[in-house]
Design a protein around this motif. Structure first.
Motif: not given
Length: 63
Positions: A34-54, A56-59
């Motif tokens: 489960y640690e392998h999957y947890l680290v893989t999912v946690m490393s995907a967090f910045p991708f979702f943050m970029v999508l969220l910021i995009k 918000f900025l797109s109106g």
């Protein structure tokens, strides 16, 4: 601005894939824990943050 977010999306989508395959190489193909999957999912967090910021900025909608 759109090119910046495209670049950020590409970079942040490559990172979780790299982490996943790095674990495969490091463990020589052993069973994942489960640690392998947890680290893989946690490393995907910045991708979702970029999508969220995009989003918000797109109106909140593209016309």
């Amino acid at each position: 601005m759109k090119k910046l977010f495209l670049l950020l999306q590409v970079i942040t989508s490559i990172f979780p894939i790299g982490v996943f395959f790095t674990y495969i190489l490091m463990d020589e193909g052993d069973q994942f824990t489960y640690e392998h999957y947890l680290v893989t999912v946690m490393s995907a967090f910045p991708f979702f943050m970029v999508l969220l910021i995009k989003y918000f900025l797109s109106g909140f909608e593209d016309k």
